[in-house]
Write an enzyme that holds these catalytic residues in place. Sequence first.
Site, short mmCIF file in Angstrom:
data_model
loop_
_atom_site.label_atom_id
_atom_site.label_comp_id
_atom_site.label_asym_id
_atom_site.label_seq_id
_atom_site.Cartn_x
_atom_site.Cartn_y
_atom_site.Cartn_z
N LYS A 154 0.78 -1.46 -0.14
CA LYS A 154 0.07 0.11 0.35
C LYS A 154 1.16 0.90 0.22
O LYS A 154 1.43 1.56 1.07
CB LYS A 154 -1.34 -0.28 1.18
CG LYS A 154 -2.21 1.24 0.90
CD LYS A 154 -2.76 1.83 2.67
CE LYS A 154 -1.51 2.63 2.01
NZ LYS A 154 -1.13 4.04 1.80
N GLU A 229 8.93 0.45 10.72
CA GLU A 229 10.19 1.45 11.18
C GLU A 229 9.77 3.43 10.96
O GLU A 229 8.75 3.57 10.43
CB GLU A 229 10.77 1.84 9.54
CG GLU A 229 11.52 0.67 9.62
CD GLU A 229 12.87 0.05 10.30
OE1 GLU A 229 12.99 0.98 10.59
OE2 GLU A 229 13.12 -1.40 9.98
N CYS A 263 14.22 9.89 7.55
CA CYS A 263 14.49 9.36 9.01
C CYS A 263 15.07 9.28 9.19
O CYS A 263 15.57 9.87 10.91
CB CYS A 263 13.29 8.25 9.03
SG CYS A 263 13.98 6.22 8.21
N GLU A 357 10.48 15.77 15.63
CA GLU A 357 11.21 15.04 14.04
C GLU A 357 10.68 16.69 12.84
O GLU A 357 9.60 16.60 13.49
CB GLU A 357 10.26 13.69 13.60
CG GLU A 357 11.12 14.00 12.44
CD GLU A 357 10.55 12.67 11.68
OE1 GLU A 357 9.23 12.03 12.19
OE2 GLU A 357 10.80 11.79 11.40
#
Length: 454
Positions: A154, A229, A263, A357
């Site tokens: 997906k 993750e 990331c 972040e």
Amino acid sequence: MTDFEVIDPATGEVIETVALASAAETDAAVERAARAFPAWRAVAPGDRARLLRRFAERIDAHLDELAALEVRNAGHPVGQARWEAGNLRDVLHYYAAAPERLTGLQIPAPGGLNVTFAEPLGVVGVIVPWNFPMPVMGWGLAPALAAGNTVIVKPAELTPLTALRVGELALDAGLPPDAVQVLPGAGPIAGRRLADHPGVRKIVFTGSTRVGTELMAACAPTVKRLTLELGGKSPNIVFADADLERAAATAPYAVFENAGQDCCARSRILVQRAVYDRFLELLEPAVRAVAVGDPADEGTEVGPLISAAHLARVSAFVPDGAPIAFQGTAPSGPGFWFPPTVLTPDVPQAHPAWHEEVFGPVVTVVPFDDDADAVRIANDTPYGLSGSIWTRDIGRALRTARAVEAGNLSVNSHASVRYWTPFGGFKRSGLGRELGPDALDAFTETKNVFISEE
Ligand code: NAD
């Protein structure tokens, strides 16, 4: 099905409309994947290996086409986009070697013998973010297929185009229909349905810590296997004894590459106080030299942010009066552009860009006093994905690497993701590991069989 307009982030223009799967369509895809599973797991290891190699060769034959699609869909600089397609090819080749090496153990036991088998799980759902569509898809898809699972990918709503093309290339390569399905869909509908569906045996999720946390709960009722993750807030630690010129010249690329939408971005630079001012002096020209612009140009190093909404989110970290030390450049006009930005707040803890972040081209630089102080600051985050350590003292490098709570560290380098090595996060950066020689463990169940001598 609902339609979703896919936008070129460098221009803001609609480039294609893609239908998003409903929950019922997701169920139908799971049923097809479940029906395809017995035949795919029964393919002899050598033949499965050959099919994966052919799949990799199809990617290679279409590498420029896939790269061009990613330039338009994600705004990635063309050189980087070629690397991404090449990474998918290489990861398929790497795991093509696995089916023929998927051996078990034999364990002598009183009265007989135990043997173990690495059995495939069944249907695996791979939920992919928009920041690295091709590589992240490959890290789940390749080992899952190699182990004999059928896979539903997906893609993120914003970046489905390369995944759809890769799905066609899988068929071209001769993989059986429904061994790989690409299912564009909204996260909370199609993605969530994959996590809830009792027929899906494993979810591989890469994305935000918020959604990963939700998915962990969603997988609990069916005790679904799950690899996560998630986000990061990685440190780049520069000791006074480091090669300062190299540390400063490379630091911009460790955080601004992919417009900071990485990331593993080293978005906190920690510099030993004695060399703090000198480091900033060296960093400034390096930041100003980052080539931000049209992703189709060969010379471009950094493209736009992925969407207008994301541009607004990133901009909010740098309001008027923000402690900007210096900034690079970015095009103005259409598209979602933000310049590389270096912040030097007096009280970092008070600044959201220090602990959240940003997922954009914003980095905060702070001084530290000694080794213990560096480790304390580095670990002062709920994340633990990556990090870099710059020093000429190998003992210090080792001690610091052992003390920093993160899954992927590099010394005098910013390398994070290499498909030969395990990749994943400590703390809220994730659960489990991808890539490396042991990735098939995450896509198989160990079955132990005792055979009696009687
Ligand atoms: P996101 O969590 O919003 O979306 C990721 C994927 O999950 C998309 O496919 C989305 O459609 C789907 N999704 C969204 N809501 C869902 C739900 N309720 N149920 C099931 N699926 C759902 O993340 P994003 O904004 O696309 O990506 C950015 C994030 O990804 C950042 O936090 C970044 O750090 C993280 N990331 C981590 C890694 C890593 O390897 N650790 C790699 C890349 C990105």
